[in-house]
Design a protein around this motif. Structure first.
Motif, PDB file in Angstrom:
ATOM      1  N   ALA A  41      70.556  99.924  -6.693  1.00 61.88           N
ATOM      2  CA  ALA A  41      70.573  99.632  -8.128  1.00 61.88           C
ATOM      3  C   ALA A  41      70.275 100.877  -8.969  1.00 61.88           C
ATOM      4  O   ALA A  41      70.239 100.813 -10.190  1.00 61.88           O
ATOM      5  N   GLY A  42      70.033 102.021  -8.301  1.00 64.73           N
ATOM      6  CA  GLY A  42      69.785 103.265  -9.026  1.00 64.73           C
ATOM      7  C   GLY A  42      68.348 103.442  -9.488  1.00 64.73           C
ATOM      8  O   GLY A  42      68.061 104.283 -10.331  1.00 64.73           O
ATOM      9  N   GLU A  43      67.436 102.658  -8.913  1.00 68.06           N
ATOM     10  CA  GLU A  43      66.020 102.804  -9.256  1.00 68.06           C
ATOM     11  C   GLU A  43      65.480 104.088  -8.636  1.00 68.06           C
ATOM     12  O   GLU A  43      66.012 104.583  -7.642  1.00 68.06           O
ATOM     13  N   PRO A  44      64.394 104.610  -9.204  1.00 69.63           N
ATOM     14  CA  PRO A  44      63.787 105.817  -8.627  1.00 69.63           C
ATOM     15  C   PRO A  44      63.390 105.581  -7.165  1.00 69.63           C
ATOM     16  O   PRO A  44      63.197 104.458  -6.730  1.00 69.63           O
ATOM     17  N   SER A  45      63.272 106.652  -6.442  1.00 64.30           N
ATOM     18  CA  SER A  45      62.939 106.579  -5.022  1.00 64.30           C
ATOM     19  C   SER A  45      61.629 105.848  -4.785  1.00 64.30           C
ATOM     20  O   SER A  45      60.653 106.045  -5.500  1.00 64.30           O
ATOM     21  N   ALA A  46      61.640 105.028  -3.762  1.00 61.42           N
ATOM     22  CA  ALA A  46      60.426 104.348  -3.315  1.00 61.42           C
ATOM     23  C   ALA A  46      59.872 105.115  -2.127  1.00 61.42           C
ATOM     24  O   ALA A  46      60.602 105.458  -1.199  1.00 61.42           O
ATOM     25  N   ILE A  47      58.594 105.404  -2.160  1.00 60.47           N
ATOM     26  CA  ILE A  47      57.948 106.142  -1.090  1.00 60.47           C
ATOM     27  C   ILE A  47      56.895 105.238  -0.456  1.00 60.47           C
ATOM     28  O   ILE A  47      56.018 104.725  -1.144  1.00 60.47           O
ATOM     29  N   LYS A  48      57.004 105.049   0.842  1.00 60.08           N
ATOM     30  CA  LYS A  48      56.017 104.237   1.544  1.00 60.08           C
ATOM     31  C   LYS A  48      54.766 105.077   1.737  1.00 60.08           C
ATOM     32  O   LYS A  48      54.814 106.170   2.285  1.00 60.08           O
ATOM     33  N   VAL A  49      53.634 104.562   1.279  1.00 54.43           N
ATOM     34  CA  VAL A  49      52.376 105.283   1.408  1.00 54.43           C
ATOM     35  C   VAL A  49      51.626 104.816   2.650  1.00 54.43           C
ATOM     36  O   VAL A  49      51.105 105.625   3.407  1.00 54.43           O
ATOM     37  N   ILE A  50      51.594 103.513   2.868  1.00 53.57           N
ATOM     38  CA  ILE A  50      50.882 102.970   4.026  1.00 53.57           C
ATOM     39  C   ILE A  50      51.560 101.679   4.462  1.00 53.57           C
ATOM     40  O   ILE A  50      52.084 100.934   3.644  1.00 53.57           O
ATOM     41  N   GLU A  51      51.539 101.440   5.747  1.00 54.27           N
ATOM     42  CA  GLU A  51      52.040 100.182   6.299  1.00 54.27           C
ATOM     43  C   GLU A  51      51.043  99.739   7.354  1.00 54.27           C
ATOM     44  O   GLU A  51      50.683 100.519   8.229  1.00 54.27           O
ATOM     45  N   GLN A  52      50.582  98.502   7.219  1.00 53.29           N
ATOM     46  CA  GLN A  52      49.640  97.986   8.204  1.00 53.29           C
ATOM     47  C   GLN A  52      49.757  96.476   8.288  1.00 53.29           C
ATOM     48  O   GLN A  52      50.117  95.825   7.319  1.00 53.29           O
ATOM     49  N   PRO A  53      49.453  95.910   9.468  1.00 50.22           N
ATOM     50  CA  PRO A  53      49.504  94.455   9.608  1.00 50.22           C
ATOM     51  C   PRO A  53      48.371  93.800   8.823  1.00 50.22           C
ATOM     52  O   PRO A  53      47.314  94.380   8.635  1.00 50.22           O
ATOM     53  N   MET A  54      48.647  92.568   8.380  1.00 50.32           N
ATOM     54  CA  MET A  54      47.645  91.819   7.614  1.00 50.32           C
ATOM     55  C   MET A  54      47.408  90.470   8.265  1.00 50.32           C
ATOM     56  O   MET A  54      48.333  89.857   8.799  1.00 50.32           O
ATOM     57  N   VAL A  55      46.188  89.997   8.187  1.00 51.53           N
ATOM     58  CA  VAL A  55      45.856  88.677   8.693  1.00 51.53           C
ATOM     59  C   VAL A  55      46.134  87.639   7.616  1.00 51.53           C
ATOM     60  O   VAL A  55      46.636  86.564   7.877  1.00 51.53           O
ATOM     61  N   GLN A  56      45.818  87.998   6.373  1.00 54.71           N
ATOM     62  CA  GLN A  56      45.984  87.086   5.237  1.00 54.71           C
ATOM     63  C   GLN A  56      46.478  87.878   4.036  1.00 54.71           C
ATOM     64  O   GLN A  56      46.051  89.000   3.803  1.00 54.71           O
ATOM     65  N   ARG A  57      47.380  87.276   3.261  1.00 54.85           N
ATOM     66  CA  ARG A  57      47.886  87.944   2.054  1.00 54.85           C
ATOM     67  C   ARG A  57      46.778  88.036   1.007  1.00 54.85           C
ATOM     68  O   ARG A  57      46.001  87.109   0.828  1.00 54.85           O
TER      69      ARG A  57
END
Length: 75
Positions: A41-57
């Motif tokens: 859609a031409g949005e600015p770049s998304a940069i992933k800072v952290i990714e981790q599993p979660m037990v609860q939202r």
């Protein structure tokens, strides 16, 4: 927000001085699909800072509420 809901994502968007920090919760594949749709859609770049599993939202049923930080002094 419709895309987030369709993909089963929840989260929070934080805005400060025109800079967005988007915290997303959901399946890794759904997050990748959302990020790819932003790029197409031409949005600015998304940069992933952290990714981790979660037990609860943390954000439950929120499909990305927005929090503006204003002039918060973080320094």
């Amino acid at each position: 927000r419709q895309a987030l809901s369709r993909l089963g994502l929840t989260g929070r968007m934080i805005l400060r001085k025109g800079v967005y920090l988007h915290l997303l919760e959901g399946a890794a594949e759904a997050i990748r699909e959302y990020r790819d749709s932003l790029r197409k859609a031409g949005e600015p770049s998304a940069i992933k800072v952290i990714e981790q599993p979660m037990v609860q939202r943390l954000f439950g049923e929120w499909t990305s509420s927005i929090q503006e930080l204003g002039n918060l002094d973080v320094g």
